[in-house]
Scaffold this active site. Sequence first.
Site, short mmCIF file in Angstrom:
data_model
loop_
_atom_site.label_atom_id
_atom_site.label_comp_id
_atom_site.label_asym_id
_atom_site.label_seq_id
_atom_site.Cartn_x
_atom_site.Cartn_y
_atom_site.Cartn_z
N GLU A 176 10.26 -10.54 57.84
CA GLU A 176 10.59 -10.27 59.25
C GLU A 176 9.71 -9.16 59.83
O GLU A 176 10.19 -8.18 60.41
CB GLU A 176 12.07 -9.92 59.39
CG GLU A 176 12.98 -11.09 59.08
CD GLU A 176 14.45 -10.82 59.37
OE1 GLU A 176 15.18 -11.77 59.68
OE2 GLU A 176 14.87 -9.65 59.28
N GLU A 378 15.70 -18.35 56.53
CA GLU A 378 16.99 -17.65 56.67
C GLU A 378 17.75 -18.28 57.82
O GLU A 378 17.21 -18.46 58.90
CB GLU A 378 16.81 -16.15 56.95
CG GLU A 378 16.45 -15.31 55.76
CD GLU A 378 16.52 -13.81 56.07
OE1 GLU A 378 17.40 -13.40 56.87
OE2 GLU A 378 15.68 -13.07 55.55
#
Length: 479
Positions: A176, A378
């Site tokens: 991320e 995710e």
Amino acid sequence: MSRFPEGFLWGGALSANQFEGAWNVDGKGPSVPDMCTSGSFERDRRVTRVIEEGTFYPSHEACDFYHRYREDIALLAEMGIRCLRLSIAWTRIFPTGEDTEPNEAGLAFYDRVFDCCLEHGIEPLVTLSHYEMPYALAEKYNGWAGRELIGCFERFAATVFERYRGKVRYWLTLNEINTGIGRGGALLNLSTVRGYEGPMNGVPDRPAERFQALHYMLVASARVASLAHECYPEYKVGCMSSFALMYPYTCDPVDAVFVQQRMRVTNWLCSDVQVRGCYPSYARRHLAERGIEIAMEPGDEEVLASGTVDFYTFSYYMSVCLSTHPEKLETTGGNFAFGARNPYLETSDWGWQIDPVGLRWALNEIWDRYQVPIMLVENGLGARDEVEPDGSIHDPYRIEYLRRHIEQMAEAVADGVELIGYTPWGPIDLVSASTGEMSKRYGFVYVNRNDDGSGTLERRRKDSFAWYQHVIATNGEEL
């Protein structure tokens, strides 16, 4: 014809600091998450510069995957997963980040983990750094704000690339990475916490420092991708972004432009560099208007151009609405949520708005922009689960959340998107990165552990375990 391609990588995703435990075992050094106390939805976690006696640090034991990995991988294999996304704890390999030699005990641990995965027919997808900064580097160099981190990260990557050749083919560089653009990423993503202790959301807000740190991360990612391509042609290297889908709250054209600008910077800037190999033109205006000038050394742009990734991966949990009209800005109240509440969407217990159709939109936008293979690495619903007197755990809310998102993935595949895998977050319950809680559960497997660290750590299958097992067995045909 199947809705998903043959060989589609159905799996799950875990991270070392939220799942492994054994924080100081076999030579492992402390990471930044190891210095973060427990918290809750109402109470922020704290960063401490030393370990406080009598204070609970959730990552220290986490779910004890370090000692239970065989049991856990066997459970995942029973469920039928074909791909396990997991991360390597940087401080298990280089305890301070600058050690002259890697820690053999740490390297050997991941040998055992990857061997176990392969014995069960599970493809490892390895994130090099999933919020796993060595705390020593955070204190010495202020994390990624120090250019020295590029060399440290490259040496770490080179070590594990060579060690796990023949065991790992798919690699992600930095988890991320784009969360470092916002203030919330300063701690877990950038680890710019030198000399700081206090609430996680109280890390000083220094935008210029963040963008400089992001530049160093992007250069490091590119160097590592180039190393893999030059020395290990069988490797595939991907980027990993948090995709925060945003809608204009009104039909005011000013709101539409506002959202476009926010989407560009939040969702696209980092991956534009990692996939396309250069800073996008809109970045120059964004930085100039804020008086930010990124310091580049000669050769940085060439490094970025030559170190592009092979595939794109992302997390997707929710969407938000934004508006330039102050009266519209009632927030959803989620941990990382911002913007106005969308009246067309449901909201989770943690204030995240559930938007499966937005996933189809996101997948199409990503594919149209980059034309490289995509993995959703995710996705999931954090919720409170109850154990019934007979030991069963009924979680129809989780099944429904995942079913609706998989349906939209199938729609995106039918639209022409090259989606190659899906690894929902936390297939076995783990510690929440944002709050340090265990009660925010994502898993198909329940872990007997409470927010205060008590519990037996026993694993127990939820109803969603059998459901996902069937989804995988039918390659997503039967949901």
